[in-house]
Scaffold this motif. Structure first.
Motif, PDB file in Angstrom:
ATOM      1  N   LEU A 368      -4.095 -36.688  43.084  1.00 20.56           N
ATOM      2  CA  LEU A 368      -3.884 -35.246  43.053  1.00 20.56           C
ATOM      3  C   LEU A 368      -2.783 -34.784  42.095  1.00 20.56           C
ATOM      4  O   LEU A 368      -2.880 -33.682  41.544  1.00 20.56           O
ATOM      5  CB  LEU A 368      -3.549 -34.752  44.471  1.00 20.56           C
ATOM      6  N   GLY A 369      -1.746 -35.584  41.904  1.00 19.80           N
ATOM      7  CA  GLY A 369      -0.585 -35.135  41.133  1.00 19.80           C
ATOM      8  C   GLY A 369      -0.888 -34.640  39.725  1.00 19.80           C
ATOM      9  O   GLY A 369      -0.676 -33.456  39.405  1.00 19.80           O
ATOM     10  N   PRO A 370      -1.370 -35.516  38.824  1.00 17.19           N
ATOM     11  CA  PRO A 370      -1.647 -35.076  37.447  1.00 17.19           C
ATOM     12  C   PRO A 370      -2.698 -33.973  37.372  1.00 17.19           C
ATOM     13  O   PRO A 370      -2.576 -33.022  36.589  1.00 17.19           O
ATOM     14  CB  PRO A 370      -2.150 -36.355  36.766  1.00 17.19           C
ATOM     15  N   LEU A 371      -3.755 -34.074  38.191  1.00 16.87           N
ATOM     16  CA  LEU A 371      -4.816 -33.061  38.185  1.00 16.87           C
ATOM     17  C   LEU A 371      -4.281 -31.717  38.671  1.00 16.87           C
ATOM     18  O   LEU A 371      -4.611 -30.669  38.097  1.00 16.87           O
ATOM     19  CB  LEU A 371      -5.971 -33.517  39.070  1.00 16.87           C
ATOM     20  N   LEU A 372      -3.450 -31.736  39.732  1.00 20.68           N
ATOM     21  CA  LEU A 372      -2.896 -30.500  40.270  1.00 20.68           C
ATOM     22  C   LEU A 372      -2.067 -29.772  39.226  1.00 20.68           C
ATOM     23  O   LEU A 372      -2.216 -28.559  39.026  1.00 20.68           O
ATOM     24  CB  LEU A 372      -2.033 -30.813  41.507  1.00 20.68           C
ATOM     25  N   MET A 373      -1.203 -30.489  38.526  1.00 20.71           N
ATOM     26  CA  MET A 373      -0.358 -29.854  37.509  1.00 20.71           C
ATOM     27  C   MET A 373      -1.191 -29.342  36.342  1.00 20.71           C
ATOM     28  O   MET A 373      -0.930 -28.253  35.804  1.00 20.71           O
ATOM     29  CB  MET A 373       0.719 -30.824  37.022  1.00 20.71           C
ATOM     30  N   GLY A 374      -2.199 -30.102  35.936  1.00 17.03           N
ATOM     31  CA  GLY A 374      -3.059 -29.660  34.845  1.00 17.03           C
ATOM     32  C   GLY A 374      -3.844 -28.412  35.217  1.00 17.03           C
ATOM     33  O   GLY A 374      -3.978 -27.473  34.421  1.00 17.03           O
ATOM     34  N   THR A 375      -4.379 -28.384  36.445  1.00 14.60           N
ATOM     35  CA  THR A 375      -5.150 -27.231  36.916  1.00 14.60           C
ATOM     36  C   THR A 375      -4.256 -25.998  37.046  1.00 14.60           C
ATOM     37  O   THR A 375      -4.646 -24.878  36.676  1.00 14.60           O
ATOM     38  CB  THR A 375      -5.816 -27.545  38.267  1.00 14.60           C
ATOM     39  N   LEU A 376      -3.052 -26.175  37.603  1.00 12.06           N
ATOM     40  CA  LEU A 376      -2.099 -25.071  37.701  1.00 12.06           C
ATOM     41  C   LEU A 376      -1.739 -24.534  36.318  1.00 12.06           C
ATOM     42  O   LEU A 376      -1.624 -23.322  36.123  1.00 12.06           O
ATOM     43  CB  LEU A 376      -0.832 -25.535  38.429  1.00 12.06           C
ATOM     44  N   SER A 377      -1.567 -25.435  35.362  1.00 16.40           N
ATOM     45  CA  SER A 377      -1.240 -25.020  34.000  1.00 16.40           C
ATOM     46  C   SER A 377      -2.335 -24.144  33.409  1.00 16.40           C
ATOM     47  O   SER A 377      -2.061 -23.094  32.811  1.00 16.40           O
ATOM     48  CB  SER A 377      -1.032 -26.256  33.113  1.00 16.40           C
ATOM     49  N   ASP A 378      -3.591 -24.558  33.576  1.00 15.75           N
ATOM     50  CA  ASP A 378      -4.702 -23.737  33.075  1.00 15.75           C
ATOM     51  C   ASP A 378      -4.719 -22.368  33.751  1.00 15.75           C
ATOM     52  O   ASP A 378      -4.989 -21.350  33.115  1.00 15.75           O
ATOM     53  CB  ASP A 378      -6.033 -24.456  33.310  1.00 15.75           C
ATOM     54  N   SER A 388       2.966 -22.538  30.242  1.00 19.78           N
ATOM     55  CA  SER A 388       2.378 -22.616  31.582  1.00 19.78           C
ATOM     56  C   SER A 388       2.565 -23.987  32.223  1.00 19.78           C
ATOM     57  O   SER A 388       2.743 -24.090  33.443  1.00 19.78           O
ATOM     58  CB  SER A 388       0.884 -22.286  31.514  1.00 19.78           C
ATOM     59  N   LEU A 389       2.565 -25.034  31.424  1.00 23.27           N
ATOM     60  CA  LEU A 389       2.688 -26.388  31.960  1.00 23.27           C
ATOM     61  C   LEU A 389       4.058 -26.609  32.590  1.00 23.27           C
ATOM     62  O   LEU A 389       4.188 -27.302  33.604  1.00 23.27           O
ATOM     63  CB  LEU A 389       2.436 -27.403  30.851  1.00 23.27           C
ATOM     64  N   ARG A 390       5.082 -25.993  31.993  1.00 20.87           N
ATOM     65  CA  ARG A 390       6.434 -26.143  32.535  1.00 20.87           C
ATOM     66  C   ARG A 390       6.543 -25.480  33.916  1.00 20.87           C
ATOM     67  O   ARG A 390       7.151 -26.036  34.838  1.00 20.87           O
ATOM     68  CB  ARG A 390       7.450 -25.540  31.568  1.00 20.87           C
ATOM     69  N   TYR A 391       5.936 -24.310  34.084  1.00 17.16           N
ATOM     70  CA  TYR A 391       5.965 -23.638  35.381  1.00 17.16           C
ATOM     71  C   TYR A 391       5.120 -24.385  36.412  1.00 17.16           C
ATOM     72  O   TYR A 391       5.463 -24.431  37.600  1.00 17.16           O
ATOM     73  CB  TYR A 391       5.498 -22.195  35.228  1.00 17.16           C
TER      74      TYR A 391
END
Length: 423
Positions: A368-378, A388-391
């Motif tokens: 979940l970790g990498p996917l969650l951050m990538g999805t949140l960034s998008d 967006s990736l930093r937030y």
């Protein structure tokens, strides 16, 4: 006549070789993070797609196969399973260099996960076989230094090779190197023969699972470490790109600059924190078992705010010193909590107990970790653009606070559920 496994210095040799293998384990994982920008540009991948490749693809079979491969290691031999796993994951790492799109890279990373599933739990168990409990957290911490060494090496090697040649060559180079190490490991390292009283006792294959499932400490520590890993694996994949965008290091030649920044953080901070975690856990844990959970909780409570400060600091030099603190503390838990997890089941089930713990940890962390951050960034791109990736990373960092709370709740049940070594 003294056998090889009974020689005084042999445990140190075993630990050193396990450290080398574990370094390749994380080198092959982290090299993807530093290559995010050129890979995404070359294969036209979104942040969510790259997050799926960096975490979910790896975690799907890595997490599930960890338990059966750990059970296999308890039966056929830990060193054989570790060496075979190294060959498999290194071969698939090399295949990542031949990827031409999302699915070919996804499937190659799936194969890397299949291989690495057989590496960690048998290694934990082998260390427990060679080191007594009063030295075990320190030994596990030294072994776990393969994480920052591998992460830092992956960042540096990946950056230099990609900048000087291309990202495909970086994968092929580190993959071949791992295959070369495997026969050396198998030649030097041997399983330690078990005492006859333990050897002759029949252990049902899945008997460790109900033993652990009945203990609240197992769930609290596993899920707590999993929350930490969700943040940690997400940050490991995405922070190189965050740093590059935040400081304008986006040209191809700047890849080396990002590699030096991240590599030095991981090597200095990570190795220091993991080693000190093992040392303090051995000293404090022998007096009070509560420290095996309390120590990681304290570290996670400091990790969250210092990560947030470091990621929003405008000056690279100041950011480096701020980020050194959480990079030293976010993996301090490995020695204490892995030691505790192994003592929630009888010693003859060590590899299986480690595999069960890693199943929960990796399904949450890697899955979940990498996917969650990538999805949140998008999702945040419309509001924050390139930032967006930093937030998204800041939201992920808050998981360290959840991990700290769960570790504190685990203190009392851990002391009740602790099983002393039988051998």
């Amino acid at each position: 006549m003294t056998t090889r496994t009974e020689r005084p210095g042999y445990p140190a040799l075993v630990l050193a070789m396990l450290l080398v293998v574990y370094t390749f384990n994380f080198l092959d994982r982290q090299i993807l993070g530093i290559l995010a920008k050129p890979i995404q540009a070359s294969l036209h991948l979104s942040d969510a797609e790259f997050g799926a490749i960096g975490g979910t693809a790896f975690a799907i079979l890595y997490s599930v196969l960890g338990v059966p491969l750990a059970l296999l290691a308890d039966r056929v031999g830990k060193t054989k399973v570790i060496a075979g796993s190294l060959v498999v994951w290194s071969g698939f790492t090399a295949l990542c260099g031949a990827a031409t799109g999302f699915w070919s890279l996804f499937l190659s990373r799936l194969g890397v996960g299949v291989g690495e599933a057989g590496g960690v739990a048998p290694s934990y168990a082998l260390i427990a076989d060679y080191f007594p409990v009063e030295r075990r957290a320190r030994a596990l911490a030294i072994y776990s230094m393969g994480i920052p060494i591998g992460l830092g090496s992956g960042v540096l090697l990946g950056a230099y090779i990609a900048a000087l040649v291309n990202w495909q060559t970086a994968f092929i180079t580190v993959g071949i190197a791992g295959i070369v190490v495997a026969p050396v490991f198998l030649w030097l390292v041997r399983d330690r023969p078990r005492p006859a009283a333990i050897d002759t006792e029949h252990v049902p294959v899945l008997s460790v699972i109900p033993i652990l499932a009945r203990k609240p400490a197992y769930w609290l520590l596993s899920i707590g470490a999993g929350c930490s890993s969700m943040a940690g694996y997400g940050l490991a994949l995405w922070v190189p790109k965050i740093i590059a965008v935040h400081y304008g290091w986006t040209a191809n030649h700047d890849l080396i600059k990002v590699g030096q920044f991240m590599g030095s953080l991981l090597l200095i901070g990570g190795t220091t924190g993991i080693f000190l975690g093992g040392v303090f856990a051995d000293r404090l844990g022998t007096v009070d078992r509560a420290w095996y959970a309390r120590l990681p909780a304290i570290a996670w409570l400091i990790t969250a705010p210092t990560f947030m400060l470091g990621l929003f600091t405008p000056l690279p030099v100041l950011a480096w010193f701020l980020l050194l603190i959480p990079n030293a503390l976010n993996t301090l838990w490995l020695g204490p909590i892995v030691t505790a997890a192994q003592h929630l089941a009888p010693s003859r089930m060590r590899a299986s107990a480690s595999g069960s713990f890693l199943l929960v940890n990796n399904l949450l962390g890697l899955g979940l970790g990498p996917l969650l951050m990538g999805t949140l960034s998008d999702a945040l791109k419309a509001s924050y653009g390139a930032d967006s990736l930093r937030y998204a990373a800041i939201i992920g960092v808050s998981l360290y606070l959840v991990a700290a709370l769960l570790a504190l709740l685990a203190i009392k049940p851990l002391k009740r559920g602790w099983v002393e070594a039988e051998d």
